[in-house]
Enzyme design. Structure first.
Site, short mmCIF file in Angstrom:
data_model
loop_
_atom_site.label_atom_id
_atom_site.label_comp_id
_atom_site.label_asym_id
_atom_site.label_seq_id
_atom_site.Cartn_x
_atom_site.Cartn_y
_atom_site.Cartn_z
N CYS A 1 0.84 -1.20 0.00
CA CYS A 1 0.00 0.00 0.00
C CYS A 1 0.88 1.25 0.00
CB CYS A 1 -0.92 0.01 1.22
SG CYS A 1 -2.08 1.40 1.23
N ASP B 1 0.37 3.83 1.68
CA ASP B 1 0.33 4.42 3.03
C ASP B 1 1.74 4.74 3.54
OD1 ASP B 1 0.16 4.60 5.97
OD2 ASP B 1 -1.92 3.98 5.68
N ARG C 1 2.90 4.92 6.35
CA ARG C 1 3.35 4.15 7.52
C ARG C 1 3.87 2.77 7.15
NH1 ARG C 1 -2.30 4.39 10.40
NH2 ARG C 1 -2.79 3.90 8.23
N HIS D 1 -2.19 -3.98 5.02
CA HIS D 1 -1.93 -3.56 6.40
C HIS D 1 -3.24 -3.21 7.10
CE1 HIS D 1 -2.45 0.91 5.86
NE2 HIS D 1 -2.35 0.53 4.62
N CYS E 1 -5.95 0.23 7.04
CA CYS E 1 -5.75 0.73 5.68
C CYS E 1 -6.89 1.67 5.30
CB CYS E 1 -5.67 -0.44 4.69
SG CYS E 1 -5.39 0.08 2.99
CO CO Z 1 -3.45 1.21 2.99
#
Ligand code: CO
Length: 209
Positions: free
Chosen positions: A42, A44, A46, A98, A101
């Site tokens: 992803c 993302d 993080r 994750h 998400c």
């Molecule tokens: Co995500």
């Protein structure tokens, strides 16, 4: 100091560190890449691919998009998959989702997100496929986590549907893995997706080669 200034300063430190350990580090890096793993994760912020796996530059070929999707008409992910398997000859492909998400969360809600709608609809399709199991989970948090896992599983299935994966599996035993990164604990969890079993089940419909 601005974030940008800090980044360039960090970079200078990083170069120093690498060269202290190995003066020929970058010369070696410039020669080419031979990663054994293709990682699809992803976007993302993080969920950093190399950091959470503790790998170095050159070790993993990476593709990231919203909610780690493998969509057959997305030229971007398909180009990455084809290049990694056919040319770099990676041995493993990993789809890593994750918990927490945002993409999966958005797909669970009834809201118009404009250009993101068709992208997120693929996650809604995963929900529809596993509706009975998901609706049986009364706790919303549990349902959310489970959809994250099932989405990873279905993206692995999407990989298995491709000719390039089927061919590399047959010819040299390429394998597909589904992982979830738990943002809350930092733990990387192997969903232990039964690749040969899924392959056997879906080949009736999706056999290409
Ligand atoms: Co995500």
């Amino acid at each position: 100091m601005s974030t940008f200034d800090k980044i360039f300063e960090n970079n200078a430190h990083w170069i120093e560190q690498k060269l202290t350990l190995d003066p020929g580090y970058f010369e070696q890096l410039a020669k080419g890449q031979a990663p054994e793993i293709l990682y699809i994760g992803c976007s993302d912020s993080r969920v950093t691919a190399e950091d959470l796996m503790g790998v170095q530059p050159g070790e993993v070929f990476v593709h990231r998009n919203i909610a780690n999707m493998v969509i057959s008409i997305d030229m971007n992910v398909m180009s990455v998959v084809n290049y990694a398997i056919r040319h770099l000859k990676v041995k493993q492909v990993v789809v890593c989702g994750h918990y927490f998400c945002g993409g999966v969360k958005a797909a669970m809600q009834s809201s118009d997100l404009g250009i993101l709608n068709p992208w997120l609809r693929n996650i809604r399709d995963v929900y529809r496929l596993h509706k009975t199991e998901l609706n049986n989970l009364t706790d919303e948090g549990e349902r959310y986590n489970r959809l994250v896992e099932l989405n990873v599983q279905e993206q692995c299935v999407n990989l298995i549907k491709t000719a390039v994966v089927q061919q590399a599996y047959k010819e040299r035993g390429l394998s597909v893995h589904g992982w979830v990164f738990d943002v809350h604990s930092g733990k990387l969890i192997d969903l232990k997706i039964d690749f040969p079993k899924i392959l056997a089940e879906i080949m009736e419909i999706y056999r290409i080669i």
